[in-house]
Design a protein around this motif. Structure first.
Motif, PDB file in Angstrom:
ATOM      1  N   PRO A  11       0.811  -1.228   0.000  1.00  0.00           N
ATOM      2  CA  PRO A  11       0.000   0.000   0.000  1.00  0.00           C
ATOM      3  C   PRO A  11       0.844   1.278   0.000  1.00  0.00           C
ATOM      4  O   PRO A  11       0.474   2.263  -0.650  1.00  0.00           O
ATOM      5  CB  PRO A  11      -0.817  -0.128   1.288  1.00  0.00           C
ATOM      6  CG  PRO A  11      -0.908  -1.598   1.521  1.00  0.00           C
ATOM      7  CD  PRO A  11       0.397  -2.160   1.036  1.00  0.00           C
ATOM      8  N   ALA A  12       1.986   1.261   0.691  1.00  0.00           N
ATOM      9  CA  ALA A  12       2.839   2.452   0.727  1.00  0.00           C
ATOM     10  C   ALA A  12       3.344   2.803  -0.674  1.00  0.00           C
ATOM     11  O   ALA A  12       3.397   3.977  -1.052  1.00  0.00           O
ATOM     12  CB  ALA A  12       4.016   2.245   1.672  1.00  0.00           C
ATOM     13  N   ALA A  15       0.434   4.230  -2.647  1.00  0.00           N
ATOM     14  CA  ALA A  15       0.143   5.600  -2.202  1.00  0.00           C
ATOM     15  C   ALA A  15       1.133   6.581  -2.825  1.00  0.00           C
ATOM     16  O   ALA A  15       0.743   7.670  -3.256  1.00  0.00           O
ATOM     17  CB  ALA A  15       0.188   5.684  -0.678  1.00  0.00           C
ATOM     18  N   LEU A  22      -0.451   8.022   2.817  1.00  0.00           N
ATOM     19  CA  LEU A  22      -0.990   6.706   3.160  1.00  0.00           C
ATOM     20  C   LEU A  22      -1.887   6.702   4.399  1.00  0.00           C
ATOM     21  O   LEU A  22      -2.975   6.130   4.349  1.00  0.00           O
ATOM     22  CB  LEU A  22       0.145   5.679   3.302  1.00  0.00           C
ATOM     23  CG  LEU A  22      -0.296   4.252   3.649  1.00  0.00           C
ATOM     24  CD1 LEU A  22      -1.191   3.670   2.554  1.00  0.00           C
ATOM     25  CD2 LEU A  22       0.912   3.370   3.884  1.00  0.00           C
ATOM     26  N   PRO A  23      -1.482   7.313   5.528  1.00  0.00           N
ATOM     27  CA  PRO A  23      -2.360   7.263   6.704  1.00  0.00           C
ATOM     28  C   PRO A  23      -3.739   7.899   6.495  1.00  0.00           C
ATOM     29  O   PRO A  23      -4.659   7.649   7.275  1.00  0.00           O
ATOM     30  CB  PRO A  23      -1.571   8.016   7.780  1.00  0.00           C
ATOM     31  CG  PRO A  23      -0.146   7.869   7.363  1.00  0.00           C
ATOM     32  CD  PRO A  23      -0.184   7.909   5.857  1.00  0.00           C
ATOM     33  N   THR A  25      -5.549   7.421   3.744  1.00  0.00           N
ATOM     34  CA  THR A  25      -6.327   6.570   2.843  1.00  0.00           C
ATOM     35  C   THR A  25      -7.246   5.651   3.651  1.00  0.00           C
ATOM     36  O   THR A  25      -7.021   5.431   4.840  1.00  0.00           O
ATOM     37  CB  THR A  25      -5.407   5.712   1.949  1.00  0.00           C
ATOM     38  OG1 THR A  25      -4.617   4.860   2.776  1.00  0.00           O
ATOM     39  CG2 THR A  25      -4.524   6.580   1.065  1.00  0.00           C
ATOM     40  N   GLN A  30      -4.998   0.626   3.024  1.00  0.00           N
ATOM     41  CA  GLN A  30      -3.780   0.531   3.821  1.00  0.00           C
ATOM     42  C   GLN A  30      -3.406  -0.910   4.174  1.00  0.00           C
ATOM     43  O   GLN A  30      -2.235  -1.200   4.401  1.00  0.00           O
ATOM     44  CB  GLN A  30      -3.941   1.311   5.134  1.00  0.00           C
ATOM     45  CG  GLN A  30      -4.059   2.795   4.950  1.00  0.00           C
ATOM     46  CD  GLN A  30      -4.251   3.499   6.271  1.00  0.00           C
ATOM     47  OE1 GLN A  30      -3.643   3.131   7.259  1.00  0.00           O
ATOM     48  NE2 GLN A  30      -5.087   4.528   6.284  1.00  0.00           N
ATOM     49  N   GLN A  31      -4.372  -1.794   4.226  1.00  0.00           N
ATOM     50  CA  GLN A  31      -4.134  -3.132   4.759  1.00  0.00           C
ATOM     51  C   GLN A  31      -3.971  -4.225   3.714  1.00  0.00           C
ATOM     52  O   GLN A  31      -3.657  -5.356   4.069  1.00  0.00           O
ATOM     53  CB  GLN A  31      -5.265  -3.506   5.721  1.00  0.00           C
ATOM     54  CG  GLN A  31      -5.306  -2.592   6.917  1.00  0.00           C
ATOM     55  CD  GLN A  31      -6.602  -2.696   7.704  1.00  0.00           C
ATOM     56  OE1 GLN A  31      -7.518  -3.407   7.323  1.00  0.00           O
ATOM     57  NE2 GLN A  31      -6.670  -1.965   8.799  1.00  0.00           N
TER      58      GLN A  31
END
Length: 128
Positions: A11-12, A15, A22-23, A25, A30-31
């Protein structure tokens, strides 16, 4: 936990490719690993959450620095260590704190010097 295959990304990474923080989203984004096809779909037809993030933020440091016209290191020197929203960036541009004015000038000097050196190298390679 299964390892993502070669056609997916963390995910990073996704992003970064989408130029979002990212935080900020959704948890699902993220997961879970993102496939190249999912990334292409997000880029082609951004969902509302992605449109909102791109418009309002919070924005990752690289975009904050670009919008303010400074380097990422300049942000840190100015005390900016967190992601900023579009509203916060606009406020800084309007307030023009001393650190921002100094960092913008310094950054422009660095860019001018890089252009000068690039032109010098190009001239030297033509002469060879």
């Amino acid at each position: 936990m299964s390892r993502p295959n070669a056609q997916s990304m963390k995910p990073a990474t996704a992003a970064k490719k989408l130029d979002v923080y990212l935080p900020a989203t959704p948890a699902d984004f993220q997961q879970n690993p993102i496939t190249r096809e999912e990334l292409a779909a997000l880029q082609a037809e951004p969902p509302q959450w992605l449109q909102d993030l791109r418009k309002n933020g919070p924005h990752p440091k690289n975009l904050v620095a670009a919008k303010l016209g400074v380097s990422i290191a300049g942000l840190a020197r100015g005390g900016i260590t967190e992601a900023l929203t579009t509203e916060q960036i606009t406020a800084l541009l309007e307030e023009k704190p001393d650190w921002l004015v100094a960092e913008r000038e310094s950054y422009q000097n660095v860019l001018r010097e890089e252009r000068r050196l690039k032109a010098l190298r190009a001239d030297q390679s033509r002469d060879d």
